[in-house]
Scaffold this motif. Sequence first.
Motif, PDB file in Angstrom:
ATOM      1  N   MET A   1       0.827  -1.198   0.000  1.00 23.80           N
ATOM      2  CA  MET A   1       0.000   0.000   0.000  1.00 23.80           C
ATOM      3  C   MET A   1       0.867   1.256   0.000  1.00 23.80           C
ATOM      4  O   MET A   1       1.803   1.357   0.785  1.00 23.80           O
ATOM      5  CB  MET A   1      -0.904   0.029   1.234  1.00 23.80           C
ATOM      6  CG  MET A   1      -2.043  -0.968   1.212  1.00 23.80           C
ATOM      7  SD  MET A   1      -3.163  -0.730   2.627  1.00 23.80           S
ATOM      8  CE  MET A   1      -4.415  -1.954   2.261  1.00 23.80           C
ATOM      9  N   ASP A   2       0.547   2.173  -0.906  1.00 26.49           N
ATOM     10  CA  ASP A   2       1.237   3.461  -0.957  1.00 26.49           C
ATOM     11  C   ASP A   2       0.466   4.461  -0.101  1.00 26.49           C
ATOM     12  O   ASP A   2      -0.606   4.932  -0.487  1.00 26.49           O
ATOM     13  CB  ASP A   2       1.324   3.939  -2.410  1.00 26.49           C
ATOM     14  CG  ASP A   2       2.036   5.272  -2.543  1.00 26.49           C
ATOM     15  OD1 ASP A   2       2.458   5.836  -1.513  1.00 26.49           O
ATOM     16  OD2 ASP A   2       2.157   5.759  -3.684  1.00 26.49           O
ATOM     17  N   PHE A   3       1.010   4.803   1.065  1.00 26.79           N
ATOM     18  CA  PHE A   3       0.292   5.651   2.001  1.00 26.79           C
ATOM     19  C   PHE A   3       0.369   7.140   1.656  1.00 26.79           C
ATOM     20  O   PHE A   3      -0.065   7.978   2.436  1.00 26.79           O
ATOM     21  CB  PHE A   3       0.784   5.399   3.423  1.00 26.79           C
ATOM     22  CG  PHE A   3       0.193   4.166   4.047  1.00 26.79           C
ATOM     23  CD1 PHE A   3      -0.978   4.242   4.775  1.00 26.79           C
ATOM     24  CD2 PHE A   3       0.795   2.929   3.864  1.00 26.79           C
ATOM     25  CE1 PHE A   3      -1.550   3.102   5.334  1.00 26.79           C
ATOM     26  CE2 PHE A   3       0.240   1.791   4.418  1.00 26.79           C
ATOM     27  CZ  PHE A   3      -0.939   1.872   5.149  1.00 26.79           C
ATOM     28  N   THR A   4       0.935   7.452   0.500  1.00 28.61           N
ATOM     29  CA  THR A   4       0.910   8.852   0.028  1.00 28.61           C
ATOM     30  C   THR A   4      -0.086   9.048  -1.117  1.00 28.61           C
ATOM     31  O   THR A   4      -0.318  10.176  -1.555  1.00 28.61           O
ATOM     32  CB  THR A   4       2.306   9.292  -0.450  1.00 28.61           C
ATOM     33  OG1 THR A   4       2.679   8.524  -1.612  1.00 28.61           O
ATOM     34  CG2 THR A   4       3.351   9.092   0.647  1.00 28.61           C
ATOM     35  N   LEU A   5      -0.684   7.964  -1.580  1.00 29.47           N
ATOM     36  CA  LEU A   5      -1.489   7.986  -2.795  1.00 29.47           C
ATOM     37  C   LEU A   5      -2.709   8.896  -2.678  1.00 29.47           C
ATOM     38  O   LEU A   5      -3.027   9.668  -3.592  1.00 29.47           O
ATOM     39  CB  LEU A   5      -1.935   6.560  -3.146  1.00 29.47           C
ATOM     40  CG  LEU A   5      -2.615   6.369  -4.506  1.00 29.47           C
ATOM     41  CD1 LEU A   5      -1.660   6.693  -5.647  1.00 29.47           C
ATOM     42  CD2 LEU A   5      -3.111   4.922  -4.632  1.00 29.47           C
ATOM     43  N   TYR A  46      -5.506   4.220  -8.465  1.00 32.05           N
ATOM     44  CA  TYR A  46      -6.418   4.789  -7.466  1.00 32.05           C
ATOM     45  C   TYR A  46      -7.681   3.941  -7.277  1.00 32.05           C
ATOM     46  O   TYR A  46      -8.425   4.149  -6.324  1.00 32.05           O
ATOM     47  CB  TYR A  46      -6.837   6.200  -7.871  1.00 32.05           C
ATOM     48  CG  TYR A  46      -5.701   7.197  -7.833  1.00 32.05           C
ATOM     49  CD1 TYR A  46      -5.372   7.861  -6.658  1.00 32.05           C
ATOM     50  CD2 TYR A  46      -4.959   7.484  -8.981  1.00 32.05           C
ATOM     51  CE1 TYR A  46      -4.329   8.779  -6.614  1.00 32.05           C
ATOM     52  CE2 TYR A  46      -3.911   8.396  -8.949  1.00 32.05           C
ATOM     53  CZ  TYR A  46      -3.608   9.037  -7.775  1.00 32.05           C
ATOM     54  OH  TYR A  46      -2.577   9.944  -7.731  1.00 32.05           O
ATOM     55  N   VAL A  47      -7.933   3.012  -8.192  1.00 31.74           N
ATOM     56  CA  VAL A  47      -9.164   2.221  -8.155  1.00 31.74           C
ATOM     57  C   VAL A  47      -9.128   1.258  -6.966  1.00 31.74           C
ATOM     58  O   VAL A  47      -8.145   0.551  -6.749  1.00 31.74           O
ATOM     59  CB  VAL A  47      -9.346   1.440  -9.463  1.00 31.74           C
ATOM     60  CG1 VAL A  47     -10.619   0.593  -9.401  1.00 31.74           C
ATOM     61  CG2 VAL A  47      -9.399   2.399 -10.647  1.00 31.74           C
ATOM     62  N   LEU A  48     -10.214   1.225  -6.195  1.00 36.37           N
ATOM     63  CA  LEU A  48     -10.307   0.305  -5.060  1.00 36.37           C
ATOM     64  C   LEU A  48     -10.605  -1.106  -5.551  1.00 36.37           C
ATOM     65  O   LEU A  48     -11.043  -1.318  -6.677  1.00 36.37           O
ATOM     66  CB  LEU A  48     -11.393   0.786  -4.093  1.00 36.37           C
ATOM     67  CG  LEU A  48     -11.147   2.166  -3.472  1.00 36.37           C
ATOM     68  CD1 LEU A  48     -12.288   2.543  -2.520  1.00 36.37           C
ATOM     69  CD2 LEU A  48      -9.820   2.198  -2.718  1.00 36.37           C
ATOM     70  N   ASN A  49     -10.374  -2.079  -4.680  1.00 33.15           N
ATOM     71  CA  ASN A  49     -10.450  -3.484  -5.081  1.00 33.15           C
ATOM     72  C   ASN A  49     -11.831  -3.926  -5.545  1.00 33.15           C
ATOM     73  O   ASN A  49     -11.949  -4.785  -6.420  1.00 33.15           O
ATOM     74  CB  ASN A  49      -9.999  -4.384  -3.926  1.00 33.15           C
ATOM     75  CG  ASN A  49      -8.516  -4.212  -3.617  1.00 33.15           C
ATOM     76  OD1 ASN A  49      -7.737  -3.832  -4.489  1.00 33.15           O
ATOM     77  ND2 ASN A  49      -8.125  -4.478  -2.379  1.00 33.15           N
ATOM     78  N   ALA A 228     -10.544 -11.740   2.198  1.00 33.83           N
ATOM     79  CA  ALA A 228      -9.327 -11.354   1.459  1.00 33.83           C
ATOM     80  C   ALA A 228      -8.201 -10.814   2.339  1.00 33.83           C
ATOM     81  O   ALA A 228      -7.208 -10.318   1.809  1.00 33.83           O
ATOM     82  CB  ALA A 228      -9.681 -10.316   0.403  1.00 33.83           C
ATOM     83  N   GLY A 229      -8.332 -10.887   3.640  1.00 30.08           N
ATOM     84  CA  GLY A 229      -7.260 -10.422   4.515  1.00 30.08           C
ATOM     85  C   GLY A 229      -7.358  -8.938   4.840  1.00 30.08           C
ATOM     86  O   GLY A 229      -8.222  -8.219   4.319  1.00 30.08           O
ATOM     87  N   TRP A 230      -6.437  -8.468   5.672  1.00 28.97           N
ATOM     88  CA  TRP A 230      -6.467  -7.076   6.141  1.00 28.97           C
ATOM     89  C   TRP A 230      -6.287  -6.065   5.017  1.00 28.97           C
ATOM     90  O   TRP A 230      -6.788  -4.952   5.086  1.00 28.97           O
ATOM     91  CB  TRP A 230      -5.377  -6.859   7.196  1.00 28.97           C
ATOM     92  CG  TRP A 230      -5.734  -7.460   8.519  1.00 28.97           C
ATOM     93  CD1 TRP A 230      -5.413  -8.715   8.980  1.00 28.97           C
ATOM     94  CD2 TRP A 230      -6.508  -6.848   9.560  1.00 28.97           C
ATOM     95  NE1 TRP A 230      -5.935  -8.929  10.224  1.00 28.97           N
ATOM     96  CE2 TRP A 230      -6.607  -7.795  10.614  1.00 28.97           C
ATOM     97  CE3 TRP A 230      -7.121  -5.617   9.704  1.00 28.97           C
ATOM     98  CZ2 TRP A 230      -7.301  -7.522  11.789  1.00 28.97           C
ATOM     99  CZ3 TRP A 230      -7.811  -5.340  10.870  1.00 28.97           C
ATOM    100  CH2 TRP A 230      -7.902  -6.288  11.898  1.00 28.97           C
ATOM    101  N   TRP A 235      -6.752   0.895   3.905  1.00 28.48           N
ATOM    102  CA  TRP A 235      -6.251   1.692   5.033  1.00 28.48           C
ATOM    103  C   TRP A 235      -5.504   2.935   4.561  1.00 28.48           C
ATOM    104  O   TRP A 235      -5.527   3.972   5.232  1.00 28.48           O
ATOM    105  CB  TRP A 235      -5.324   0.840   5.903  1.00 28.48           C
ATOM    106  CG  TRP A 235      -5.937  -0.441   6.392  1.00 28.48           C
ATOM    107  CD1 TRP A 235      -5.624  -1.702   6.002  1.00 28.48           C
ATOM    108  CD2 TRP A 235      -6.997  -0.571   7.352  1.00 28.48           C
ATOM    109  NE1 TRP A 235      -6.413  -2.623   6.649  1.00 28.48           N
ATOM    110  CE2 TRP A 235      -7.259  -1.959   7.492  1.00 28.48           C
ATOM    111  CE3 TRP A 235      -7.750   0.346   8.103  1.00 28.48           C
ATOM    112  CZ2 TRP A 235      -8.238  -2.451   8.360  1.00 28.48           C
ATOM    113  CZ3 TRP A 235      -8.722  -0.149   8.965  1.00 28.48           C
ATOM    114  CH2 TRP A 235      -8.955  -1.524   9.085  1.00 28.48           C
ATOM    115  N   HIS A 236      -4.817   2.834   3.398  1.00 31.70           N
ATOM    116  CA  HIS A 236      -4.042   3.975   2.885  1.00 31.70           C
ATOM    117  C   HIS A 236      -4.958   5.118   2.438  1.00 31.70           C
ATOM    118  O   HIS A 236      -4.495   6.261   2.289  1.00 31.70           O
ATOM    119  CB  HIS A 236      -3.121   3.544   1.739  1.00 31.70           C
ATOM    120  CG  HIS A 236      -3.783   2.840   0.593  1.00 31.70           C
ATOM    121  ND1 HIS A 236      -4.879   2.036   0.736  1.00 31.70           N
ATOM    122  CD2 HIS A 236      -3.489   2.839  -0.741  1.00 31.70           C
ATOM    123  CE1 HIS A 236      -5.231   1.556  -0.436  1.00 31.70           C
ATOM    124  NE2 HIS A 236      -4.409   2.023  -1.340  1.00 31.70           N
TER     125      HIS A 236
END
Length: 289
Positions: A1-5, A46-49, A228-230, A235-236
């Motif tokens: 995860m890129d936490f600056t995105l 930027y697209v979420l899962n 699918a896990g955490w 979170w980012h």
Amino acid sequence: MDFTLYWFMFPVSILVATCAMLSGIGGAALFTPIFILVFPLLGPEYVLNSTTAAISAALITQTFGFFSGFIGYYRRKLIDYSLAWRILTFAVPVAVAGALVASHVHDSVLLASYALLVAVLAVVMWRNHPPAHTHSGSRDHATRTIVDSRGHEYTYLIPRLGLASYGITGLGAFLTGLVSVGIGEVTISKLTRKGLPVAVAAATSVLVVIVTVAFASTTLAVQLIKSAGWTAVPWHLLVYDIPGVLIGGQIGPRLQGKVAPHVMRRAIAVLFVVLAIAMMMVAHSRLEL
């Protein structure tokens, strides 16, 4: 995860939360289309899962925003707790049921449901004219008076919640768990139509929304993590959304009364029409995939 995105979501979240607090609608009604419609325009990264992940993120964000708003309205002493409790005892279990169903519904159905709901809400909000408040009660229909922290007095008839009211509340709560929209919009419209002052209706709606959404978002998040896990939870994105809505949730109650209610209501109604059209187009495109 890129936490600056998703850094840009911090100011956007402040604005969305402020508007939600002023109008009494759920912030997820605006966050969900941002995540689904706007993010893909910014680039594939930027697209979420999934649509469920977007709905879950919107509801989690809304929970924190409305908690901040709740603190603001609590300090203003505008909340009718007794009325909120009567609504919540029915809304919470129904919202959880909607969240449990969401993961088993096709994306196109979720998006189309959102589009249809906000289209209906747009009409309701545009035409919703609170009746004149009466200060006289009767033996079978008592009044309630709330005096806020600024010394303003609000007197209104205690609304009756009949079968139709609970049915509408149940529909709004179920759709909140399913597509992130419903309980806030239904509650604020219902309470103002029953004669509550706009400030009291908005404050009470905030409490109803935060509790209902907290249960719905927790249910969705647990389902995502189990499947699918955490990392299934973005979170980012939430690290920027949550601080933003906490700030916006404090700004909104302070501005209550400074923006004409009918102006805010009709502005949101026009926005909902645009969002309904856009979401229906996306739903149609995903149905063809």
